[in-house]
Scaffold this active site. Structure first.
Site, short mmCIF file in Angstrom:
data_model
loop_
_atom_site.label_atom_id
_atom_site.label_comp_id
_atom_site.label_asym_id
_atom_site.label_seq_id
_atom_site.Cartn_x
_atom_site.Cartn_y
_atom_site.Cartn_z
N ARG A 59 1.19 -1.86 15.49
CA ARG A 59 0.70 -3.18 15.09
C ARG A 59 1.84 -4.17 14.92
O ARG A 59 1.67 -5.36 15.11
CB ARG A 59 -0.09 -3.07 13.78
CG ARG A 59 -1.34 -2.24 13.88
CD ARG A 59 -2.17 -2.38 12.63
NE ARG A 59 -2.29 -3.78 12.27
CZ ARG A 59 -2.91 -4.19 11.16
NH1 ARG A 59 -3.45 -3.32 10.34
NH2 ARG A 59 -3.00 -5.47 10.87
N ARG A 87 -6.35 -8.29 9.22
CA ARG A 87 -6.59 -9.26 8.14
C ARG A 87 -6.15 -10.66 8.54
O ARG A 87 -6.74 -11.65 8.14
CB ARG A 87 -5.77 -8.91 6.90
CG ARG A 87 -5.96 -7.66 6.24
CD ARG A 87 -4.98 -7.53 5.10
NE ARG A 87 -4.67 -8.80 4.49
CZ ARG A 87 -5.52 -9.49 3.74
NH1 ARG A 87 -6.72 -9.03 3.58
NH2 ARG A 87 -5.17 -10.63 3.22
N LYS A 128 6.08 -11.14 14.19
CA LYS A 128 4.62 -10.94 14.12
C LYS A 128 4.00 -11.96 13.17
O LYS A 128 2.99 -12.58 13.49
CB LYS A 128 4.32 -9.53 13.62
CG LYS A 128 2.89 -9.30 13.19
CD LYS A 128 2.62 -7.87 12.73
CE LYS A 128 3.01 -7.61 11.32
NZ LYS A 128 2.07 -8.06 10.29
N ASN A 129 4.63 -12.14 12.00
CA ASN A 129 4.01 -12.96 10.96
C ASN A 129 4.16 -14.45 11.17
O ASN A 129 3.70 -15.24 10.36
CB ASN A 129 4.54 -12.52 9.58
CG ASN A 129 4.09 -11.11 9.24
OD1 ASN A 129 3.22 -10.56 9.92
ND2 ASN A 129 4.69 -10.51 8.25
N ARG A 132 -5.81 -7.53 -1.45
CA ARG A 132 -5.59 -8.61 -0.49
C ARG A 132 -6.70 -9.68 -0.54
O ARG A 132 -7.35 -9.98 0.44
CB ARG A 132 -5.44 -8.07 0.93
CG ARG A 132 -4.50 -6.91 1.12
CD ARG A 132 -3.04 -7.21 0.92
NE ARG A 132 -2.48 -8.16 1.85
CZ ARG A 132 -1.98 -7.86 3.04
NH1 ARG A 132 -2.09 -6.62 3.47
NH2 ARG A 132 -1.44 -8.79 3.81
N ASP A 186 8.16 -6.60 2.50
CA ASP A 186 8.02 -5.94 3.80
C ASP A 186 9.24 -5.10 4.17
O ASP A 186 9.21 -4.39 5.17
CB ASP A 186 7.78 -6.98 4.92
CG ASP A 186 6.43 -7.61 4.80
OD1 ASP A 186 6.16 -8.59 5.51
OD2 ASP A 186 5.62 -7.14 3.96
N CYS A 241 -6.81 -3.49 2.16
CA CYS A 241 -6.13 -2.63 3.13
C CYS A 241 -5.35 -1.60 2.31
O CYS A 241 -5.39 -1.58 1.09
CB CYS A 241 -5.21 -3.44 4.04
SG CYS A 241 -3.72 -3.98 3.21
N ILE A 248 4.78 -7.47 -5.47
CA ILE A 248 3.84 -8.28 -4.69
C ILE A 248 2.51 -7.57 -4.46
O ILE A 248 1.45 -8.14 -4.68
CB ILE A 248 4.47 -8.68 -3.32
CG1 ILE A 248 5.85 -9.30 -3.51
CG2 ILE A 248 3.52 -9.58 -2.54
CD1 ILE A 248 5.85 -10.62 -4.27
#
Ligand code: EPZ
Length: 423
Positions: free
Chosen positions: A398, A91, A22-23, A120, A306, A115, A328
């Site tokens: 998502r 985002r 996804k990223n 963010r 993540d 979020c 983070i």
């Protein structure tokens, strides 16, 4: 809103196909704005966030064709702005800022806003673009950027929380069309940054140093279309690795990007998982409770934030006390209290979670709050005694392609039910 109903206690056995990242897919699609020629990106996962990016690009006058895992993006003459109603959904819409500024010398996008996991901000994105000659003002919740000319610069991009993946990629997508040389110092080194840099090189950009904390970009006048394959998702693979371990099963993860997963695999090995990496697949098995760990999340090549929630679910069943410190994001322990409702013994002290391992979890009704917290609740449900119902799983959709199908395919008792919208 849909829910997942899981009956726990079934060790998972079999093969899971890992999808595209996804990223990486999101910035790759946005980077296609940099040329008037068509770009074909393969191995693109079928996710809600990818659909949202496609919707945003279409809104900008870009033609998008989807054929299986392939997306053809053709930005002949992009125009318009990334409006609030789209940006608030995702985002990562901010990834159109860089390419529009680079190609059109102007861009207008809604500020993404915070979020569930944190504020963010995008101050580093803006700082980097101003260094390249852009004039940026933020008013009415929008970022208005314009640049009479873009000139290469030396940019110190690291923030107080370390390098920024988004800012590194966004600034790179402006610098590729700036006059002269840009050095991004304090760049993020995540594999997704490398994947975008490789795509930009295929489009004709001159980039070196990606994968380190110093990236050098020599600007070119124009970029051309390209065909490119999105890298597999190391976080999805890590999530299924924990699924194998937490259910005391054995999974073969096909197409896992093993070469980029050392930081994910290390803690699992330390906790006792058996992991064999060969070529493009990873075999993960575990027959007992994990040994407790002390873990800090960190930018690549450190342990990825993540994967923090997924590891917390597993260590809730550990043989002793584990510590996880989240360095983070400021609010990324949302899964903790839901895990406590399943019998986990977790206390939060500042940005550290103290996890007293217990010998079992019990199924419960739990609520997802963000993408990776939702994954953690599913993992806990797979191991818990009895039935777990996870609500608000739109968070999961998502970032995880066909999660319940992939899990059911390796022995999980899991199904999706549609529930009336909650008040
Ligand atoms: C990307 O977010 C990922 N999202 C995140 O994955 C991931 O957690 C994060 O990188 C860190 O690896 C996408 O790629 C779409 P950052 P990004 O900029 O780029 C601060 C998931 O679950 N910061 O690397 O937004 C920021 O607040 C998602 O898939 C600034 O202060 O993250 C954070 O504390 C969640 N100013 C830290 O830096 C800025 O301008 C790292 O953020 C930008 C970031």
């Amino acid at each position: 809103m849909d829910k997942l109903i899981i009956s726990g206690g079934h060790p998972l056995h079999g093969e899971v196909m890992i999808s595209g990242a996804k990223n990486a897919a999101l910035p790759l699609m946005a980077a296609s704005l940099l040329t008037s020629e068509p770009c074909t990106i393969s191995n693109v996962p079928n996710l809600v966030d990818v659909e949202t990016m496609a919707e945003l690009l279409t809104h900008l006058g870009v033609s998008i064709e989807r054929d299986g895992d392939q997306v053809i993006v053709h930005a002949k003459k992009p125009a318009g702005e990334a409006s609030y109603d789209i940006v608030r959904k995702m985002r990562a819409s901010y990834y159109v800022l860089g390419p529009l500024l680079g190609r059109l010398r102007e861009a207008r996008i809604s500020l993404p806003g915070g979020c569930a996991i944190g504020a963010r901000p995008i101050d580093l994105h803006i700082k980097g673009m101003e260094k390249l000659g852009a004039e940026i003002n933020v008013e009415g919740g929008y970022v208005n950027a314009k640049a009479a000319r873009l000139k290469g610069a030396e940019i110190f991009l690291e923030g107080t929380k370390g390098p920024s993946v988004g800012a590194t990629i966004n600034v790179m997508m402006v610098a590729v069309l700036a006059k002269g040389t840009t050095r991004i110092i304090g760049a993020a080194a995540e594999p997704e940054v490398c994947n975008v840099a490789a795509f930009l090189r295929k489009m004709g950009a001159s980039i070196s140093g990606d994968g380190t904390h110093e990236i050098t970009i020599r600007g070119v006048d124009k970029l051309h279309g390209a065909e490119f394959k999105c890298t597999p998702d190391r976080i999805e693979a890590g999530t299924y690795a924990v699924a194998a371990a937490i259910t005391r099963g054995r999974l073969i993860l096909r197409n896992a990007p093993s070469a980029h997963m050392g930081n994910v695999i290390q803690p699992l090995l330390e906790a006792g998982a058996e992991i064999e990496a060969s070529g493009n697949h990873l075999t993960v098995s575990m027959m007992r409770r994990p040994t407790p760990l002390v873990v800090n999340t960190a930018p690549y090549p450190g342990f990825p934030t993540d994967m923090q929630a997924q590891l917390m679910a597993w260590l809730s069943l550990g043989k002793g006390t584990s510590l996880i410190t989240e360095n983070i994001f400021e609010n990324r322990f949302m899964q903790a209290m839901e895990l406590v409702r399943m019998g986990a013994q977790i206390t939060i002290k500042g940005n550290t979670a103290v996890i007293e391992g217990t010998d079992h979890l019990s199924g419960a009704e739990v609520m997802a709050s963000d993408l990776r917290a939702s994954a953690a609740l599913v993992l806990a449900g797979l191991a818990a005694k009895g039935k777990t119902t996870v609500s608000r799983i739109y968070h999961l959709d998502r970032g995880y392609e066909r999660l319940e199908n992939k899990l059911a395919g390796v022995g999980a008792e899991i199904k999706r039910v549609s529930a009336p919208d909650e008040e």
